[in-house]
Scaffold this active site. Sequence first.
Site, PDB file in Angstrom:
ATOM      1  N   ILE A  48      47.263  40.679  34.144  1.00 45.71           N
ATOM      2  CA  ILE A  48      48.524  40.660  35.669  1.00 45.71           C
ATOM      3  C   ILE A  48      49.712  40.213  35.361  1.00 45.71           C
ATOM      4  O   ILE A  48      50.134  39.620  35.924  1.00 45.71           O
ATOM      5  CB  ILE A  48      46.972  40.803  36.666  1.00 45.71           C
ATOM      6  CG1 ILE A  48      46.915  42.681  36.413  1.00 45.71           C
ATOM      7  CG2 ILE A  48      48.287  41.111  37.714  1.00 45.71           C
ATOM      8  CD1 ILE A  48      45.349  42.106  37.669  1.00 45.71           C
ATOM      9  N   SER A 164      39.167  40.063  42.991  1.00 43.66           N
ATOM     10  CA  SER A 164      39.088  41.017  42.501  1.00 43.66           C
ATOM     11  C   SER A 164      38.119  42.238  43.570  1.00 43.66           C
ATOM     12  O   SER A 164      37.570  41.153  44.486  1.00 43.66           O
ATOM     13  CB  SER A 164      38.294  41.028  41.165  1.00 43.66           C
ATOM     14  OG  SER A 164      36.950  42.281  41.208  1.00 43.66           O
ATOM     15  N   TYR A 190      30.597  36.765  38.288  1.00 46.33           N
ATOM     16  CA  TYR A 190      32.348  36.649  38.817  1.00 46.33           C
ATOM     17  C   TYR A 190      32.427  37.171  40.244  1.00 46.33           C
ATOM     18  O   TYR A 190      33.444  36.697  41.256  1.00 46.33           O
ATOM     19  CB  TYR A 190      32.409  37.927  37.808  1.00 46.33           C
ATOM     20  CG  TYR A 190      33.891  38.521  38.072  1.00 46.33           C
ATOM     21  CD1 TYR A 190      34.984  37.631  37.464  1.00 46.33           C
ATOM     22  CD2 TYR A 190      33.953  39.321  38.045  1.00 46.33           C
ATOM     23  CE1 TYR A 190      36.397  38.022  36.953  1.00 46.33           C
ATOM     24  CE2 TYR A 190      35.786  40.054  38.620  1.00 46.33           C
ATOM     25  CZ  TYR A 190      36.222  39.221  37.833  1.00 46.33           C
ATOM     26  OH  TYR A 190      37.942  39.775  37.720  1.00 46.33           O
ATOM     27  N   LYS A 194      34.774  35.343  42.576  1.00 45.65           N
ATOM     28  CA  LYS A 194      36.132  35.547  43.364  1.00 45.65           C
ATOM     29  C   LYS A 194      35.837  35.688  44.596  1.00 45.65           C
ATOM     30  O   LYS A 194      36.709  35.439  46.001  1.00 45.65           O
ATOM     31  CB  LYS A 194      36.458  37.223  42.742  1.00 45.65           C
ATOM     32  CG  LYS A 194      36.663  36.974  41.360  1.00 45.65           C
ATOM     33  CD  LYS A 194      37.776  36.735  41.391  1.00 45.65           C
ATOM     34  CE  LYS A 194      38.492  36.247  39.639  1.00 45.65           C
ATOM     35  NZ  LYS A 194      39.035  35.419  39.401  1.00 45.65           N
ATOM     36  N   THR A 221      43.921  46.719  31.920  1.00 47.49           N
ATOM     37  CA  THR A 221      44.572  45.339  30.651  1.00 47.49           C
ATOM     38  C   THR A 221      43.131  45.439  29.992  1.00 47.49           C
ATOM     39  O   THR A 221      41.699  45.869  30.099  1.00 47.49           O
ATOM     40  CB  THR A 221      43.747  43.844  32.338  1.00 47.49           C
ATOM     41  OG1 THR A 221      42.577  44.259  32.234  1.00 47.49           O
ATOM     42  CG2 THR A 221      44.603  44.029  32.934  1.00 47.49           C
TER      43      THR A 221
END
Length: 303
Positions: A48, A164, A190, A194, A221
Amino acid sequence: MNKLLNFYGRFAPSFTAAGFIARGLPLRPIGRAFSGQTWLVTGATGGIGKSIAIGAAKRGATVYVVGRNGEALAALARDHGIKPLQFDLDKVGDNVRLAEEVAAGVGKLDVLVNNVGRLEHVYKTSPDGFESTYALNLLGHYALTERLIARGALKDGLVINMASGGLYNSALSLRRLEQTPERYSGVMAYAAHKRAQIALSDKWTAQGVRSYTMHPGWVATDGVRTALPDLNKHLGWILRSGAQGADTALWLAARRPAPQAGALWFDRAPRSAHAYPHSQTPEVEPAAIFAKLEADVAKAGGV
């Protein structure tokens, strides 16, 4: 597995390329060009971040990209006229040095994109001794952005934090930011990183630097293929392209809508950052997150 498939089934219509197309975004112009602007995009040698950097450059911006892969940085410079900066952003000191170099040599930034990030399933430590994804996903963003703000490099600029849908899994949490090896959950770490990005966006906006946290959707990705093989296995054929994942970042920079506290920007609109009741009650106040980040920057010698 059933829980995972239910999660994918719930969000796939919106987060994949299908949602991007259904909202008519390919037919809607992003907005003004970026001629005369200066951008800094972290984690831009692939995925990205690379798409954001190329998209901004094509629209006239002078774009500086940050990464560790010298060959990939050189290719961006050669093929797209993008200016490479090689730093190791899981080191607090490299984030601080990057900010100082940009402030002294580049001057003011119109846009900072805190894109670099990683999800790990095995506990690792950063060169400074922090849990590695905490260091890269959050602590580095904080060190870089705070120093740029302090140096006046973001006056009249804006910050875009790349988040995310994983943040739906966690409330604002201190205990999950930097976990121990014994009970490590990379997915929950994670999610907590975020989630904390939204608190940082609100903080920086209150300080006078317009800031957003955005969700790119589910994008094809290398990171997704490595960290989320089940997602790639079941939905790889309909994941978003890099350009589709970059779309909201470019739109935010072009339109500069009024920030909304607590919002997660997705497909050009502010959305709720909560999909489940358990994330709505924070475990701590944002000030506790900021205090940890500030203390850890100092611990790593980044003051």
